[in-house]
Design a protein around this motif. Structure first.
Motif, PDB file in Angstrom:
ATOM      1  N   ALA A  37      48.761   9.948  10.194  1.00 27.28           N
ATOM      2  CA  ALA A  37      47.463  10.597   9.926  1.00 27.28           C
ATOM      3  C   ALA A  37      47.685  11.870   9.121  1.00 27.28           C
ATOM      4  O   ALA A  37      48.594  12.645   9.408  1.00 27.28           O
ATOM      5  CB  ALA A  37      46.752  10.922  11.235  1.00 27.28           C
ATOM      6  N   GLN A  38      46.860  12.072   8.103  1.00 33.23           N
ATOM      7  CA  GLN A  38      46.960  13.284   7.293  1.00 33.23           C
ATOM      8  C   GLN A  38      46.441  14.506   8.059  1.00 33.23           C
ATOM      9  O   GLN A  38      46.920  15.609   7.863  1.00 33.23           O
ATOM     10  CB  GLN A  38      46.199  13.134   5.970  1.00 33.23           C
ATOM     11  CG  GLN A  38      46.832  12.171   4.992  1.00 33.23           C
ATOM     12  CD  GLN A  38      46.592  10.728   5.354  1.00 33.23           C
ATOM     13  OE1 GLN A  38      45.496  10.346   5.744  1.00 33.23           O
ATOM     14  NE2 GLN A  38      47.637   9.906   5.247  1.00 33.23           N
ATOM     15  N   ILE A  39      45.440  14.296   8.913  1.00 30.34           N
ATOM     16  CA  ILE A  39      44.936  15.362   9.782  1.00 30.34           C
ATOM     17  C   ILE A  39      45.279  14.936  11.203  1.00 30.34           C
ATOM     18  O   ILE A  39      44.596  14.116  11.802  1.00 30.34           O
ATOM     19  CB  ILE A  39      43.424  15.586   9.590  1.00 30.34           C
ATOM     20  CG1 ILE A  39      43.134  15.964   8.149  1.00 30.34           C
ATOM     21  CG2 ILE A  39      42.925  16.657  10.563  1.00 30.34           C
ATOM     22  CD1 ILE A  39      41.670  16.113   7.806  1.00 30.34           C
ATOM     23  N   ARG A  40      46.393  15.468  11.696  1.00 35.77           N
ATOM     24  CA  ARG A  40      46.922  15.062  12.995  1.00 35.77           C
ATOM     25  C   ARG A  40      46.406  15.947  14.101  1.00 35.77           C
ATOM     26  O   ARG A  40      46.451  17.167  14.015  1.00 35.77           O
ATOM     27  CB  ARG A  40      48.440  15.150  12.973  1.00 35.77           C
ATOM     28  CG  ARG A  40      49.070  13.790  13.011  1.00 35.77           C
ATOM     29  CD  ARG A  40      50.540  13.873  13.032  1.00 35.77           C
ATOM     30  NE  ARG A  40      50.961  13.312  14.313  1.00 35.77           N
ATOM     31  CZ  ARG A  40      52.150  13.414  14.773  1.00 35.77           C
ATOM     32  NH1 ARG A  40      53.073  14.074  14.136  1.00 35.77           N
ATOM     33  NH2 ARG A  40      52.447  12.865  15.925  1.00 35.77           N
ATOM     34  N   LEU A  41      45.912  15.309  15.156  1.00 34.87           N
ATOM     35  CA  LEU A  41      45.392  16.024  16.319  1.00 34.87           C
ATOM     36  C   LEU A  41      46.101  15.502  17.564  1.00 34.87           C
ATOM     37  O   LEU A  41      46.212  14.297  17.753  1.00 34.87           O
ATOM     38  CB  LEU A  41      43.884  15.809  16.441  1.00 34.87           C
ATOM     39  CG  LEU A  41      43.063  16.196  15.204  1.00 34.87           C
ATOM     40  CD1 LEU A  41      41.615  15.788  15.389  1.00 34.87           C
ATOM     41  CD2 LEU A  41      43.180  17.672  14.922  1.00 34.87           C
TER      42      LEU A  41
END
Length: 103
Positions: free
Chosen positions: A39-43
């Motif tokens: 994921a490019q925006i990792r949470l």
């Protein structure tokens, strides 16, 4: 002076209250929000799927799409499956809040 639609830049700012924690440029055709390593925006939350949601460019618009996640995606306080984003929109994924920006 307003920019032409074709020259807009898109970004997401992760917010906590009035503080911006991180800013993500949305300069790809598709950006993945999730906890997966790709994921490019990792949470990091067990309430978030590996590929929870996508941000896809369609012409000059940025479209938010839930990927059938169990906990869903909120846009301006409303659960959505997909929506075209507008400057200032507030996106919530689990406990993480983002503000969408067009420059």
């Amino acid at each position: 002076m307003r920019r032409e639609r074709g020259t807009r830049r898109h970004s997401l700012s992760e917010s906590e209250g009035d503080v911006t924690l991180r800013t993500f440029s949305l300069d790809r055709e598709e950006t993945v929000i999730g906890r997966g390593e790709d994921a490019q925006i990792r949470l990091a939350s067990n309430r978030i799927s590996r590929h929870h949601a996508f941000l896809r460019m369609r012409g000059t618009d940025c479209v938010l799409m839930d990927n059938g996640s169990q906990n869903g995606v909120m846009l301006n306080g409303v659960k959505v499956h997909s929506a075209v984003l507008r400057d200032g929109d507030v996106i919530q994924v689990a406990h993480t809040v983002f503000v969408y920006h067009e420059d």
